[in-house]
Design a protein around this motif. Structure first.
Motif, PDB file in Angstrom:
ATOM      1  N   ARG A   1      -4.768   0.563  11.466  1.00 57.71           N
ATOM      2  CA  ARG A   1      -5.536  -0.547  12.023  1.00 57.71           C
ATOM      3  C   ARG A   1      -5.756  -1.639  10.985  1.00 57.71           C
ATOM      4  O   ARG A   1      -5.814  -2.830  11.322  1.00 57.71           O
ATOM      5  CB  ARG A   1      -6.892  -0.023  12.523  1.00 57.71           C
ATOM      6  N   ALA A   2      -5.844  -1.240   9.716  1.00 61.21           N
ATOM      7  CA  ALA A   2      -6.027  -2.214   8.627  1.00 61.21           C
ATOM      8  C   ALA A   2      -4.696  -2.741   8.110  1.00 61.21           C
ATOM      9  O   ALA A   2      -4.675  -3.497   7.143  1.00 61.21           O
ATOM     10  CB  ALA A   2      -6.802  -1.570   7.486  1.00 61.21           C
ATOM     11  N   HIS A   3      -3.595  -2.322   8.747  1.00 59.16           N
ATOM     12  CA  HIS A   3      -2.242  -2.727   8.361  1.00 59.16           C
ATOM     13  C   HIS A   3      -1.913  -2.286   6.914  1.00 59.16           C
ATOM     14  O   HIS A   3      -1.211  -2.975   6.184  1.00 59.16           O
ATOM     15  CB  HIS A   3      -2.055  -4.248   8.492  1.00 59.16           C
ATOM     16  N   MET A   4      -2.444  -1.111   6.541  1.00 57.73           N
ATOM     17  CA  MET A   4      -2.155  -0.537   5.235  1.00 57.73           C
ATOM     18  C   MET A   4      -1.112   0.564   5.334  1.00 57.73           C
ATOM     19  O   MET A   4      -0.618   1.050   4.327  1.00 57.73           O
ATOM     20  CB  MET A   4      -3.445   0.013   4.618  1.00 57.73           C
ATOM     21  N   LEU A   5      -0.792   0.967   6.530  1.00 60.54           N
ATOM     22  CA  LEU A   5       0.173   2.051   6.775  1.00 60.54           C
ATOM     23  C   LEU A   5       0.964   1.746   8.031  1.00 60.54           C
ATOM     24  O   LEU A   5       0.381   1.226   9.008  1.00 60.54           O
ATOM     25  CB  LEU A   5      -0.590   3.382   6.942  1.00 60.54           C
TER      26      LEU A   5
ATOM     27  N   CYS B   1       0.813  -1.224   0.000  1.00 59.55           N
ATOM     28  CA  CYS B   1       0.000   0.000   0.000  1.00 59.55           C
ATOM     29  C   CYS B   1       0.847   1.275   0.000  1.00 59.55           C
ATOM     30  O   CYS B   1       0.281   2.381   0.061  1.00 59.55           O
ATOM     31  CB  CYS B   1      -0.919   0.009   1.216  1.00 59.55           C
ATOM     32  N   ALA B   2       2.164   1.134  -0.080  1.00 61.98           N
ATOM     33  CA  ALA B   2       3.041   2.310   0.023  1.00 61.98           C
ATOM     34  C   ALA B   2       2.753   3.334  -1.069  1.00 61.98           C
ATOM     35  O   ALA B   2       2.665   4.546  -0.796  1.00 61.98           O
ATOM     36  CB  ALA B   2       4.503   1.867  -0.027  1.00 61.98           C
ATOM     37  N   HIS B   3       2.600   2.889  -2.297  1.00 61.84           N
ATOM     38  CA  HIS B   3       2.342   3.804  -3.410  1.00 61.84           C
ATOM     39  C   HIS B   3       0.987   4.491  -3.235  1.00 61.84           C
ATOM     40  O   HIS B   3       0.838   5.695  -3.496  1.00 61.84           O
ATOM     41  CB  HIS B   3       2.388   3.039  -4.729  1.00 61.84           C
TER      42      HIS B   3
END
Length: 300
Positions: free
Chosen positions: A296-300, A273-275
């Motif tokens: 919380r969604a482990h996207m960041l 999800c970095a981009h």
């Protein structure tokens, strides 16, 4: 009309025109491109093992190879089913956005091209799940109702932000799946088709977000960023239905617990999800409350 106000419109039209040209040059018909009659190799996974929610956990180490293969096939079908669910939401939002728009504009024409693509993708995913014998995975009832509200109310950058989030997350996964030599050809081919055609959809969504955020004030930015983050959380949390663990003959309660604590998978999600996070930040859609939800969604 001033030059400043017409320039963004021309820029958006140019992007849409290039995307239309690309669609005319490189598009696929899954009915012809996918070998639907080929038997499934019993030794191949549904997705790269590294993308399994249990990869790297103690439970994964205890599983037989047959259980791992079965699990990954059901996991990919659950993800595809979530994709169908959101593609149906996407189509309604795009149609609503283009309602009584100028049909002579390139962005109107590409929006309808995108909807046609999404219809084919949904049928393709449905057939793939049926072929793998793992159809029928659905989001939670609460998520279904939230999706119903989102597709009805989301507009402008909120709608296209939700679209971008769903497409970006799946895109990174599928780029790995399409190259996985230990992955079923069925999944590799459907992933390739989706990656190629969704790359145009993501460019279109980014352009729409840029244009719609150009004159957005601070209150609108905060509201939109929060709505997009909530949509992202709902999408990601529904990607893998807990029923996939029972299908592989696992203790569902234990599997859900180990998947929830799988730091390897969390790190993989963050890197994928970095981009997306970089773009949302530059677009002014990464406020502190939104960041907390993405974490919380482990996207960041």
């Amino acid at each position: 009309m001033s030059t400043e106000s017409t320039a963004p419109q021309r820029g958006g039209e140019d992007v849409s025109r290039r995307l239309l040209d690309s669609a005319a040059t490189l598009s696929y018909d899954p009915a012809d491109e996918v070998d639907w009659d080929a038997p499934l190799d019993p030794d191949l996974y549904g997705l790269n093992p590294e993308w399994s929610t249990l990869f790297g956990t103690p439970l994964w180490q205890e599983m037989t190879e047959r259980q791992r293969i079965t699990l990954t096939r059901h996991e990919v079908c659950s993800i595809m089913s979530t994709g169908i669910w959101f593609e149906m939401i996407l189509q309604q939002m795009v149609l609503r956005d283009q309602y009584v728009a100028d049909p002579g504009r390139a962005d109107f024409q590409f929006a309808l091209t995108e909807i046609a693509d999404e219809c084919r993708h949904s049928i393709m995913f449905a057939r793939a799940c049926e072929k793998m014998g793992a159809s029928g995975y659905f989001p939670t009832r609460a998520s279904i109702e939230l999706g119903r509200g989102f597709k009805t109310l989301a507009a402008a950058e909120t709608a296209y932000g939700g679209i971008l989030v769903a497409e970006e997350v799946l895109d990174v996964m599928q780029r790995d799946w399409m190259r996985g030599e230990n992955v079923l050809p069925l999944v590799r081919t459907t992933s390739k088709i989706h990656v190629v055609e969704e790359s145009r959809h993501m460019k279109f969504a980014r352009q729409e977000i840029r244009e719609k955020m150009r004159d957005a004030g601070p209150v609108r930015r905060r509201t939109s960023s929060l709505a997009i983050a909530i949509a992202a959380y709902v999408i990601v949390s529904n990607m893998v239905n807990k029923g996939v663990y029972a299908a592989a003959g696992l203790d569902t309660e234990r599997a859900v617990k180990e998947a929830a604590g799988n730091t390897y998978h969390h790190a993989l999600m963050r890197s994928s999800c970095a981009h997306l996070m970089d773009f949302l930040g530059r677009a002014g859609l990464l406020t502190r409350p939104a960041m907390a939800i993405y974490q919380r969604a482990h996207m960041l």
